[in-house]
Design an enzyme around this catalytic site. Sequence first.
Site, PDB file in Angstrom:
ATOM      1  N   GLU A  61       1.012  -1.265   0.079  1.00 43.39           N
ATOM      2  CA  GLU A  61       0.025  -0.059  -0.156  1.00 43.39           C
ATOM      3  C   GLU A  61       0.937   1.266  -0.127  1.00 43.39           C
ATOM      4  OE1 GLU A  61      -2.191  -0.430   3.572  1.00 43.39           O
ATOM      5  OE2 GLU A  61      -2.797  -2.531   2.948  1.00 43.39           O
TER       6      GLU A  61
ATOM      7  N   GLN B  15       1.939  -2.045   5.937  1.00 44.39           N
ATOM      8  CA  GLN B  15       2.306  -0.820   6.159  1.00 44.39           C
ATOM      9  C   GLN B  15       2.571  -0.171   7.668  1.00 44.39           C
ATOM     10  OE1 GLN B  15      -0.828   2.990   5.464  1.00 44.39           O
ATOM     11  NE2 GLN B  15       0.751   2.641   3.500  1.00 44.39           N
TER      12      GLN B  15
ATOM     13  N   ASP C 125       0.659  -3.083  13.205  1.00 42.23           N
ATOM     14  CA  ASP C 125      -0.753  -3.657  13.667  1.00 42.23           C
ATOM     15  C   ASP C 125      -1.386  -4.561  12.422  1.00 42.23           C
ATOM     16  OD1 ASP C 125      -0.121  -0.871  14.103  1.00 42.23           O
ATOM     17  OD2 ASP C 125      -1.604  -1.072  15.902  1.00 42.23           O
ATOM     18  N   TYR C 126      -1.262  -4.064  11.152  1.00 42.99           N
ATOM     19  CA  TYR C 126      -1.869  -4.600  10.173  1.00 42.99           C
ATOM     20  C   TYR C 126      -1.374  -6.038   9.900  1.00 42.99           C
ATOM     21  CZ  TYR C 126      -3.331   0.161   9.632  1.00 42.99           C
ATOM     22  OH  TYR C 126      -3.742   1.457   9.519  1.00 42.99           O
TER      23      TYR C 126
ATOM     24  N   HIS D 229      -0.859   1.534  15.661  1.00 46.07           N
ATOM     25  CA  HIS D 229       0.554   2.088  14.935  1.00 46.07           C
ATOM     26  C   HIS D 229       1.530   2.164  15.908  1.00 46.07           C
ATOM     27  CE1 HIS D 229      -2.082   2.510  11.958  1.00 46.07           C
ATOM     28  NE2 HIS D 229      -1.963   3.643  11.580  1.00 46.07           N
TER      29      HIS D 229
END
Length: 804
Positions: A496, A549, A552-553, A594
């Site tokens: 992303e 990115q 957390d993701y 984040h």
Amino acid sequence: MEEVAVNKKNKSLSLSKDEILNDYKLAQQSRQASLMGRKEVFMGKAKFGIFGDGKELAQIAMAKYFKNGDFRAGYYRDQTFMFAIGELTIQEYFAQLYAHTDVEAEPASGGRLMNGHFGTRALKQNGEWKDLTEMKNSASDISPTASQMPKLLGLAYASKLYRQNNTLLKDLSDFSIEGNEVAWGTIGNASTSEGMFYETINAGGVLQVPMVVSVWDDEYGISVPKEYHTTKGSISEVLKGFQRTEDQKGYEILVVKGWDYEALMRTYQKAAKIAREEHVPVMVHVIELTQPQGHSTSGSHERYKSKARLEWEAEYDCVRQFQEYILEQGIASEEELAQIDAEAKTFAKEQRVAAWEAFAGEIKSELQDAVTLIQEAAPNSRQNDKVVSLASELSKTMNPIRKDVISAVRKALLLMRFDGAEVKQNLKLWYEQQKKLNQDRYNSHLYSQSDFRVGNVEEVPAQYGEDAQMVDGREILQACFDNLLSTDPRVFAFGEDVGKIGDVNQAFAGLQDKHGELRVTDTGIRECTIIGQGIGASMRGLRPIAEIQYLDYLLYAIQILSDDVACLQYRTKGGQKAPLIVRTRGHRLEGVWHSGSPIGMILHSLRGMLVCVPRDMTQAAGMYNTLVKADEPALVIECLNGYRLKEKMPANIGEYTVPMGKPEILREGTDLTIVTYGSMCRIILDAAIVLEEMGISIEVIDVQTLLPFDTHHVISDSIKKTNRVIFADEDVPGGASAYMMQQVIEEQQAYYHLDSEPVTIAAKAHRPAYSSDGDYFSKPSVDDVVEKVYEMMHEVDPKSFPEL
């Protein structure tokens, strides 16, 4: 040879009588293997069984158009397909059912995967790639439903890259024939309810990659009927919006009945042509399939299917319908089919017997060795009667497994624990030899054991010129990535915001313009399939850098990272590899998201991957240089707050490497060792300055990588000097700090050198609160470190360090 037209509408499709009857024979052999496999489980000769009966015709049709160089990503019901492409024999099929640990007997996994999970061996003994264009390839299967789909996307995406990037084919001709390979995916209808399926379908449509997705639709998901799974009860109806049109790209969606031989042949011929020639994704919805033995040996489908449904399944079983078709077309007589049926049953039985004899014979030989050694030791043992009885019981074991043998030997050694060493010497020696063999059989290849493993990469220190500039950390990464893209055509990066703007922190700034969109690429917001895209491409000889990115993701993709890429070398016993590099950023910043550092979760979920935690971008760049030279998958977690901190630009940006598993001593000291990593390195170094003013000398160690962890025992050597240790990080209490403590105190036996209780410094158990105050009160600060160290020194010398 006599030919029989099987397509009255499309005369281009014709098959010989022999070919049709060979298909029938294969279908019957596969069906018999399923029936016999079920019986083997119920007889106790196998642990569990799950079979592909009911899907035979569709899989035979798919196999007709599967070419060398193509890849399959599937799940556990594709046995007939694997038989049809010649990459699985019935004997190997039964070897897997029995869990034979010899990769010659069971090449998919060396007995590590339960039956029905298939894969081809893509690597030579030393870890080099084979010529994948000369093989029919199957990625190693995984059980978690729909998890095979993201990888399928990557396998297909590689074909697109090979077709559109001509420079790849110069040096990588063993991986692609001008991008003409199709990736074939298979999935059960119930599993199409999973998010990973929809995410993959969407990404495949956006990317326009050559993949054919076959949905085996028998209208159930274990006991749950289709109306509970799928809107309108039909995945092809649901996905009609993905159907391509004259002016819009999308999918070709085909629907075919799984018992209709002619229609299946026409459908798969069309699907293969569209995917291979046009690079358009195709979904084949195979309906009206049956599952004659139910989901698995764990239960009977008669418990949840109605009488009418069972009667329909008996009538429309694909093998029975194939019989009727052959008779109606006059291709063969009932007598001829009966003879084929008998021969298929005999052949399957012979293969089963051969597999069992090979499996059981190996264990019986070990059992006899153990019995003999125990009996030889018994007369001189104080526990003679018990030892003799143990040997007798072992010798009478029906259908023994290796556990029976080794457990008996261990019990015998316990019984003889008070006997002299000479009594049990031979038995103990045999047991030690077996432990080594069993380590290889059951525990090897978690990490690469090839010539290209990360430990074989030469360490090259960073060098600096006299006029080295101080630059933002992100500029060092940018120079590193530019060099990798310029010197290695296998490397490409995607994620992303990675492409046009060069990622959110600008480490790829300008590199898409320089190297093109195929090399530096934007993706949608779809973490799971970003990782899948990387897994599949890396299995086809490329070196993707897949960006998530923010840390957390990573949770969106942690399942396939854990269940697929991290265990790939292990579950294929070195037969396949996916040297994917996952790039992300984490540690300190602001707020609930984040700013988390769920490192303990990552460490425990991703054993089999390398986990790199660089403290700055110079270290990160060196790690990327190392990883591209090796063949192991890795996660690199950059410091989110470090991209604009100043660092010195190395003169050898493309050559220097950072060794994996070798900590670096950032500051020498004598009073106490602090072990840390990532952004916490700066916190600890700042605290060390404050403590030095109080007369406390701290040795600061950056572990650099958590997996592997301190293979040189740098930390225990430090503790021998300081006799005290703190493990500091930003994870929750008991997370990565507990992991580091276990590695050092237990594995490295540093316990014996401690004069004080080991201590951990961690973040609070909750997510960090927002703002600088939130950071200060949620995560370890310089003040926290100073106070904790001072408390320890107060216990040691309360006079010099009085209570605060």
